[in-house]
Design a protein around this motif. Sequence first.
Motif, PDB file in Angstrom:
ATOM      1  N   ARG A 152       0.829  -1.227   0.000  1.00 15.73           N
ATOM      2  CA  ARG A 152       0.000   0.000   0.000  1.00 15.73           C
ATOM      3  C   ARG A 152       0.852   1.261   0.000  1.00 15.73           C
ATOM      4  O   ARG A 152       0.326   2.347   0.149  1.00 15.73           O
ATOM      5  CB  ARG A 152      -0.893   0.013   1.233  1.00 15.73           C
ATOM      6  CG  ARG A 152      -1.747  -1.235   1.418  1.00 15.73           C
ATOM      7  CD  ARG A 152      -2.908  -1.314   0.492  1.00 15.73           C
ATOM      8  NE  ARG A 152      -3.739  -2.477   0.788  1.00 15.73           N
ATOM      9  CZ  ARG A 152      -4.701  -2.519   1.722  1.00 15.73           C
ATOM     10  NH1 ARG A 152      -4.948  -1.455   2.450  1.00 15.73           N
ATOM     11  NH2 ARG A 152      -5.398  -3.625   1.914  1.00 15.73           N
ATOM     12  N   ARG A 153       2.170   1.119  -0.157  1.00 14.83           N
ATOM     13  CA  ARG A 153       3.094   2.256  -0.181  1.00 14.83           C
ATOM     14  C   ARG A 153       2.959   3.117   1.069  1.00 14.83           C
ATOM     15  O   ARG A 153       3.048   4.339   1.024  1.00 14.83           O
ATOM     16  CB  ARG A 153       2.867   3.103  -1.430  1.00 14.83           C
ATOM     17  CG  ARG A 153       3.169   2.361  -2.721  1.00 14.83           C
ATOM     18  CD  ARG A 153       2.660   3.102  -3.913  1.00 14.83           C
ATOM     19  NE  ARG A 153       2.984   2.399  -5.157  1.00 14.83           N
ATOM     20  CZ  ARG A 153       2.391   2.628  -6.318  1.00 14.83           C
ATOM     21  NH1 ARG A 153       1.431   3.538  -6.404  1.00 14.83           N
ATOM     22  NH2 ARG A 153       2.728   1.960  -7.402  1.00 14.83           N
ATOM     23  N   GLY A 154       2.736   2.435   2.194  1.00 10.12           N
ATOM     24  CA  GLY A 154       2.658   3.118   3.478  1.00 10.12           C
ATOM     25  C   GLY A 154       1.315   3.724   3.809  1.00 10.12           C
ATOM     26  O   GLY A 154       1.122   4.223   4.921  1.00 10.12           O
ATOM     27  N   ARG A 155       0.378   3.671   2.887  1.00 12.75           N
ATOM     28  CA  ARG A 155      -0.927   4.318   3.107  1.00 12.75           C
ATOM     29  C   ARG A 155      -1.916   3.292   3.657  1.00 12.75           C
ATOM     30  O   ARG A 155      -2.805   2.799   2.950  1.00 12.75           O
ATOM     31  CB  ARG A 155      -1.421   4.944   1.809  1.00 12.75           C
ATOM     32  CG  ARG A 155      -0.474   6.009   1.269  1.00 12.75           C
ATOM     33  CD  ARG A 155      -0.960   6.588  -0.034  1.00 12.75           C
ATOM     34  NE  ARG A 155      -2.188   7.360   0.133  1.00 12.75           N
ATOM     35  CZ  ARG A 155      -2.807   8.010  -0.858  1.00 12.75           C
ATOM     36  NH1 ARG A 155      -2.299   7.966  -2.088  1.00 12.75           N
ATOM     37  NH2 ARG A 155      -3.913   8.688  -0.629  1.00 12.75           N
ATOM     38  N   ILE A 156      -1.738   2.965   4.926  1.00 10.20           N
ATOM     39  CA  ILE A 156      -2.593   1.986   5.581  1.00 10.20           C
ATOM     40  C   ILE A 156      -2.605   2.278   7.074  1.00 10.20           C
ATOM     41  O   ILE A 156      -1.618   2.757   7.633  1.00 10.20           O
ATOM     42  CB  ILE A 156      -2.066   0.553   5.307  1.00 10.20           C
ATOM     43  CG1 ILE A 156      -3.073  -0.498   5.753  1.00 10.20           C
ATOM     44  CG2 ILE A 156      -0.707   0.332   5.948  1.00 10.20           C
ATOM     45  CD1 ILE A 156      -2.738  -1.901   5.264  1.00 10.20           C
ATOM     46  N   ARG A 157      -3.722   2.024   7.725  1.00 15.56           N
ATOM     47  CA  ARG A 157      -3.850   2.299   9.148  1.00 15.56           C
ATOM     48  C   ARG A 157      -3.165   1.199   9.955  1.00 15.56           C
ATOM     49  O   ARG A 157      -3.447   0.019   9.783  1.00 15.56           O
ATOM     50  CB  ARG A 157      -5.326   2.412   9.527  1.00 15.56           C
ATOM     51  CG  ARG A 157      -6.016   3.634   8.966  1.00 15.56           C
ATOM     52  CD  ARG A 157      -7.473   3.736   9.416  1.00 15.56           C
ATOM     53  NE  ARG A 157      -7.572   3.830  10.868  1.00 15.56           N
ATOM     54  CZ  ARG A 157      -8.107   2.883  11.634  1.00 15.56           C
ATOM     55  NH1 ARG A 157      -8.577   1.774  11.100  1.00 15.56           N
ATOM     56  NH2 ARG A 157      -8.175   3.048  12.948  1.00 15.56           N
ATOM     57  N   ILE A 158      -2.262   1.610  10.826  1.00 15.05           N
ATOM     58  CA  ILE A 158      -1.509   0.657  11.639  1.00 15.05           C
ATOM     59  C   ILE A 158      -2.439  -0.080  12.594  1.00 15.05           C
ATOM     60  O   ILE A 158      -2.304  -1.288  12.817  1.00 15.05           O
ATOM     61  CB  ILE A 158      -0.392   1.369  12.411  1.00 15.05           C
ATOM     62  CG1 ILE A 158       0.489   2.205  11.461  1.00 15.05           C
ATOM     63  CG2 ILE A 158       0.449   0.357  13.174  1.00 15.05           C
ATOM     64  CD1 ILE A 158       1.119   1.417  10.345  1.00 15.05           C
ATOM     65  N   ASP A 159      -3.409   0.628  13.189  1.00 19.46           N
ATOM     66  CA  ASP A 159      -4.339  -0.011  14.121  1.00 19.46           C
ATOM     67  C   ASP A 159      -5.134  -1.113  13.430  1.00 19.46           C
ATOM     68  O   ASP A 159      -5.419  -2.158  14.032  1.00 19.46           O
ATOM     69  CB  ASP A 159      -5.299   1.029  14.702  1.00 19.46           C
ATOM     70  CG  ASP A 159      -4.618   1.972  15.677  1.00 19.46           C
ATOM     71  OD1 ASP A 159      -3.458   1.690  16.041  1.00 19.46           O
ATOM     72  OD2 ASP A 159      -5.230   2.980  16.063  1.00 19.46           O
ATOM     73  N   ALA A 160      -5.487  -0.889  12.163  1.00 24.67           N
ATOM     74  CA  ALA A 160      -6.231  -1.905  11.422  1.00 24.67           C
ATOM     75  C   ALA A 160      -5.381  -3.148  11.196  1.00 24.67           C
ATOM     76  O   ALA A 160      -5.873  -4.282  11.273  1.00 24.67           O
ATOM     77  CB  ALA A 160      -6.704  -1.338  10.085  1.00 24.67           C
ATOM     78  N   LEU A 161      -4.088  -2.957  10.928  1.00 27.34           N
ATOM     79  CA  LEU A 161      -3.196  -4.095  10.750  1.00 27.34           C
ATOM     80  C   LEU A 161      -3.030  -4.864  12.055  1.00 27.34           C
ATOM     81  O   LEU A 161      -2.998  -6.105  12.057  1.00 27.34           O
ATOM     82  CB  LEU A 161      -1.827  -3.614  10.258  1.00 27.34           C
ATOM     83  CG  LEU A 161      -1.746  -3.197   8.788  1.00 27.34           C
ATOM     84  CD1 LEU A 161      -0.379  -2.584   8.488  1.00 27.34           C
ATOM     85  CD2 LEU A 161      -1.980  -4.398   7.878  1.00 27.34           C
ATOM     86  N   ALA A 162      -2.916  -4.147  13.166  1.00 29.58           N
ATOM     87  CA  ALA A 162      -2.801  -4.805  14.465  1.00 29.58           C
ATOM     88  C   ALA A 162      -4.031  -5.664  14.738  1.00 29.58           C
ATOM     89  O   ALA A 162      -3.925  -6.820  15.174  1.00 29.58           O
ATOM     90  CB  ALA A 162      -2.603  -3.771  15.560  1.00 29.58           C
ATOM     91  N   ALA A 163      -5.207  -5.111  14.461  1.00 31.55           N
ATOM     92  CA  ALA A 163      -6.440  -5.859  14.688  1.00 31.55           C
ATOM     93  C   ALA A 163      -6.514  -7.078  13.774  1.00 31.55           C
ATOM     94  O   ALA A 163      -6.987  -8.148  14.175  1.00 31.55           O
ATOM     95  CB  ALA A 163      -7.644  -4.945  14.452  1.00 31.55           C
ATOM     96  N   GLU A 164      -6.023  -6.933  12.554  1.00 28.57           N
ATOM     97  CA  GLU A 164      -6.090  -8.018  11.578  1.00 28.57           C
ATOM     98  C   GLU A 164      -5.264  -9.223  12.016  1.00 28.57           C
ATOM     99  O   GLU A 164      -5.658 -10.376  11.776  1.00 28.57           O
ATOM    100  CB  GLU A 164      -5.610  -7.518  10.219  1.00 28.57           C
ATOM    101  CG  GLU A 164      -5.842  -8.486   9.078  1.00 28.57           C
ATOM    102  CD  GLU A 164      -5.482  -7.911   7.724  1.00 28.57           C
ATOM    103  OE1 GLU A 164      -5.397  -8.694   6.767  1.00 28.57           O
ATOM    104  OE2 GLU A 164      -5.295  -6.673   7.629  1.00 28.57           O
ATOM    105  N   ILE A 165      -4.121  -8.982  12.652  1.00 28.82           N
ATOM    106  CA  ILE A 165      -3.276 -10.101  13.090  1.00 28.82           C
ATOM    107  C   ILE A 165      -3.574 -10.498  14.537  1.00 28.82           C
ATOM    108  O   ILE A 165      -2.934 -11.415  15.067  1.00 28.82           O
ATOM    109  CB  ILE A 165      -1.779  -9.765  12.945  1.00 28.82           C
ATOM    110  CG1 ILE A 165      -1.376  -8.573  13.823  1.00 28.82           C
ATOM    111  CG2 ILE A 165      -1.432  -9.507  11.488  1.00 28.82           C
ATOM    112  CD1 ILE A 165       0.129  -8.300  13.827  1.00 28.82           C
TER     113      ILE A 165
END
Length: 259
Positions: A152-165
Amino acid sequence: MAGFRDRSAEPLDLPVVPYPSVMIAFEFGEGLLVEDADGRQQRGSTVLGLAPGGLRVRGRSVECLQIRLSPVVAHAVLGGATAAEHPHTGGEMVPLEDIWGPEARRVEERLRAASSWRERFALADAELLRRYTAGRPATAEVTYVWQQMAARRGRIRIDALAAEIGWSRQRLWSRFRSQIGLTPKRAAQLLRFDHAAHRLAAGHSAGAVAAESGYADQSHLHRDALAFAGMTPAAVAAAPWLAVDDTAWAVAAGPGASA
């Protein structure tokens, strides 16, 4: 990987535009010198961590092998050398010998003695594979988060990634920082800047690049260019070191390149 040889009469003096990888530089010439924004200098084979700001490469009769590694691969290749174990891998320069010990000098000597760039590429490839296989890989969760951020070339929410894993934000922040060398937020900023730098080098205006890369405005891009590369967006666009992406890295037949 790419091989560089400079035999011009004038000394080499190039700015380093940061790339979202860990770089290993094996030096075979008369003295490659890497200097950071604070004036600290390092000669010889060197590891450059993610997001080194304001670095310059200097020297005369330079000959070197440059290797770019994804940070999740570098974690294993460098023996699990994390920001906690080697603080400089989070964005500065470290002598390779500090990480690989005396073996770094032996690898350098084998590469120096090779009869061609192709042989050097093959030797380096085998050494990297050996160390990656024997090393400590980054965790699957950290690897996944890095891959998603890069896609995503850095354009992604970190909190969403944390929740995803299934991790808390704090746990992701800690594990990512220890294995990659940067916080997730800083890594995302580097990935965004890398995309912007290449768009600038392709001839697009700073205003257009800022808008399409997710910056609030052109001033925001200007601040990131200064923070990551120590130069303005216009200087980033013209930086010779960035040209390796379109020249030396592209002419390779096989796993390496030479220029």
